[in-house]
Design a protein around this motif. Structure first.
Motif, PDB file in Angstrom:
ATOM      1  N   GLY A   1      13.077   4.919 -38.903  1.00 45.38           N
ATOM      2  CA  GLY A   1      12.296   5.025 -37.681  1.00 45.38           C
ATOM      3  C   GLY A   1      11.541   6.322 -37.511  1.00 45.38           C
ATOM      4  O   GLY A   1      11.516   6.891 -36.414  1.00 45.38           O
ATOM      5  N   THR A   2      10.927   6.811 -38.580  1.00 44.74           N
ATOM      6  CA  THR A   2      10.073   7.991 -38.459  1.00 44.74           C
ATOM      7  C   THR A   2       8.770   7.752 -39.195  1.00 44.74           C
ATOM      8  O   THR A   2       8.592   6.732 -39.874  1.00 44.74           O
ATOM      9  N   LEU A   3       7.847   8.698 -39.074  1.00 42.32           N
ATOM     10  CA  LEU A   3       6.576   8.601 -39.778  1.00 42.32           C
ATOM     11  C   LEU A   3       6.741   9.109 -41.205  1.00 42.32           C
ATOM     12  O   LEU A   3       7.640   9.888 -41.501  1.00 42.32           O
ATOM     13  N   LEU A   4       5.849   8.658 -42.067  1.00 43.80           N
ATOM     14  CA  LEU A   4       5.862   9.081 -43.460  1.00 43.80           C
ATOM     15  C   LEU A   4       4.549   9.784 -43.790  1.00 43.80           C
ATOM     16  O   LEU A   4       3.470   9.256 -43.548  1.00 43.80           O
ATOM     17  N   LEU A   5       4.670  10.994 -44.324  1.00 46.03           N
ATOM     18  CA  LEU A   5       3.525  11.757 -44.813  1.00 46.03           C
ATOM     19  C   LEU A   5       3.715  11.888 -46.320  1.00 46.03           C
ATOM     20  O   LEU A   5       4.754  12.389 -46.769  1.00 46.03           O
ATOM     21  N   ALA A   6       2.745  11.442 -47.104  1.00 41.81           N
ATOM     22  CA  ALA A   6       2.964  11.370 -48.547  1.00 41.81           C
ATOM     23  C   ALA A   6       1.737  11.793 -49.339  1.00 41.81           C
ATOM     24  O   ALA A   6       0.597  11.663 -48.884  1.00 41.81           O
ATOM     25  N   SER A   7       2.012  12.286 -50.542  1.00 47.33           N
ATOM     26  CA  SER A   7       0.931  12.616 -51.474  1.00 47.33           C
ATOM     27  C   SER A   7       0.075  11.387 -51.740  1.00 47.33           C
ATOM     28  O   SER A   7       0.583  10.263 -51.772  1.00 47.33           O
ATOM     29  N   ASN A   8      -1.194  11.622 -51.982  1.00 43.95           N
ATOM     30  CA  ASN A   8      -2.080  10.490 -52.240  1.00 43.95           C
ATOM     31  C   ASN A   8      -2.084  10.100 -53.720  1.00 43.95           C
ATOM     32  O   ASN A   8      -3.120   9.720 -54.276  1.00 43.95           O
ATOM     33  N   ILE A   9      -0.911  10.174 -54.355  1.00 44.21           N
ATOM     34  CA  ILE A   9      -0.796   9.768 -55.749  1.00 44.21           C
ATOM     35  C   ILE A   9      -0.725   8.236 -55.823  1.00 44.21           C
ATOM     36  O   ILE A   9      -0.356   7.568 -54.860  1.00 44.21           O
TER      37      ILE A   9
ATOM     38  N   TYR B   1      -1.606  10.097 -45.732  1.00 44.16           N
ATOM     39  CA  TYR B   1      -1.728  10.647 -47.082  1.00 44.16           C
ATOM     40  C   TYR B   1      -2.448  11.994 -47.083  1.00 44.16           C
ATOM     41  O   TYR B   1      -3.287  12.275 -46.218  1.00 44.16           O
ATOM     42  N   PHE B   2      -2.102  12.798 -48.090  1.00 44.51           N
ATOM     43  CA  PHE B   2      -2.723  14.112 -48.251  1.00 44.51           C
ATOM     44  C   PHE B   2      -2.809  14.450 -49.737  1.00 44.51           C
ATOM     45  O   PHE B   2      -2.143  13.823 -50.581  1.00 44.51           O
ATOM     46  N   ASP B   3      -3.619  15.436 -50.049  1.00 47.73           N
ATOM     47  CA  ASP B   3      -3.747  15.932 -51.415  1.00 47.73           C
ATOM     48  C   ASP B   3      -2.633  16.939 -51.659  1.00 47.73           C
ATOM     49  O   ASP B   3      -2.601  18.000 -51.031  1.00 47.73           O
ATOM     50  N   PRO B   4      -1.682  16.650 -52.556  1.00 49.34           N
ATOM     51  CA  PRO B   4      -0.528  17.551 -52.749  1.00 49.34           C
ATOM     52  C   PRO B   4      -0.911  18.913 -53.328  1.00 49.34           C
ATOM     53  O   PRO B   4      -0.125  19.867 -53.232  1.00 49.34           O
TER      54      PRO B   4
END
Length: 297
Positions: free
Chosen positions: A214-222, A235-238
């Motif tokens: 039950g939380t948000l996910l922030l992840a590399s854009n791989i 998504y973000f650029d790692p």
């Protein structure tokens, strides 16, 4: 599936070099192909390079001599095809599951608001970028935002602790050490979001645990994360600290109703992944391979 029946299953790439039977092997990732250098080991240089040589010999043997390969994602399958020039038909994708009991649990004392990372502290996890991002975020924020790192203590977490001091982020980052499964759920749920800044992975199980909790996910854009999480992550650029900061600010700015809707959608989404489904698919592939490998086939 035993050798006498027509083949043997190996759940990891460490197939004995002397093994002469037919076999099916699972390749979980190619991280050691990508992660090189003394920063990725605790061994002295001569032993490290000897270990890498042994790794490549054993890995290459398993891939080239196997009758069939199981991979946890299309991304790993594509990496194997590109690296070894394999036929796509040789590799079957069986998506992994996650432990759904982790979505509950007892609270952990952690100041709020906070982001969370769980997992090992190996270099490919990119904790360096994440720590720099939480420091940068706080230089622009009116209120403190914290980062909880749940990782078993070892030489790699010691390096992370030094990095925290060197970057001046000690007021914002708390290393929790090992956190048992029964407490992970609350750690995820009470966070602003789980941040997964890896440069490379084979699947991405912790992200599914976080979404289910039950939380948000922030992840590399791989590629593999986009495959596994779809549109259920920010998504973000790692390789770009500012990109991580932007994703964190987006998570912090999500309104209450929008957050509830996004989390509800994500919880429904992760139900497509299960260990039972993976086990059934894996057994079917083993049986198919057995039949193909029987004498006279």
């Amino acid at each position: 599936m035993e050798k006498g029946i027509g083949g043997h299953p190996f759940p990891h790439f460490n197939v004995p070099l002397t093994f002469r039977g037919k076999f099916v092997v699972t390749i979980h990732d190619m991280l050691m192909h990508r992660s090189r250098g003394l920063s990725a080991t605790t061994l002295p240089a001569p032993l490290y390079f000897l270990k890498r040589l042994g790794y490549r010999i054993v890995f290459d043997n398993a891939v080239r001599k196997s009758y069939s390969i199981l991979a946890p994602s299309q991304s790993v399958k594509d990496e194997l095809i590109a690296e070894y020039n394999l036929s796509p038909d040789k590799i079957k994708v069986t998506y992994e599951g996650f432990d759904k009991k982790i979505s509950g649990g007892n609270n952990i004392d952690m100041p709020k608001p906070y982001f969370v990372f769980t997992g090992n502290a190996y270099p490919h996890k990119n904790l360096q970028g994440l720590i720099k991002a939480i420091k940068a975020l706080n230089t622009k924020s009116e209120h403190k935002v914290f980062l909880a790192i749940a990782s078993a203590r070892n030489i790699f977490t010691q390096r992370v602790e030094k990095l925290i001091l060197d970057t001046g982020a000690k007021d914002y980052v708390k290393i929790l050490g090992f956190v048992p499964d029964e407490k992970l759920g609350s750690l995820y749920k009470n966070s602003i979001g789980f941040v997964f800044p890896s440069f490379s992975e084979g699947f991405g199980l912790p992200g599914l645990e976080a979404l289910a909790s039950g939380t948000l996910l922030l992840a590399s854009n791989i590629k593999v994360f986009r495959e596994i999480y779809g549109d259920n992550a920010l998504y973000f650029d790692p390789k770009d600290v500012e990109s991580i900061v932007v994703a964190m600010n987006m998570a912090l700015s999500v309104g209450s109703d929008a957050r509830k809707n996004k989390i509800s959608k994500s919880i429904r989404f992760v139900n497509k992944y299960s260990w039972a489904k993976m086990a059934e698919e894996t057994l079917n592939i083993y049986y198919e391979s057995c039949n193909s490998l029987r004498p006279g086939k």
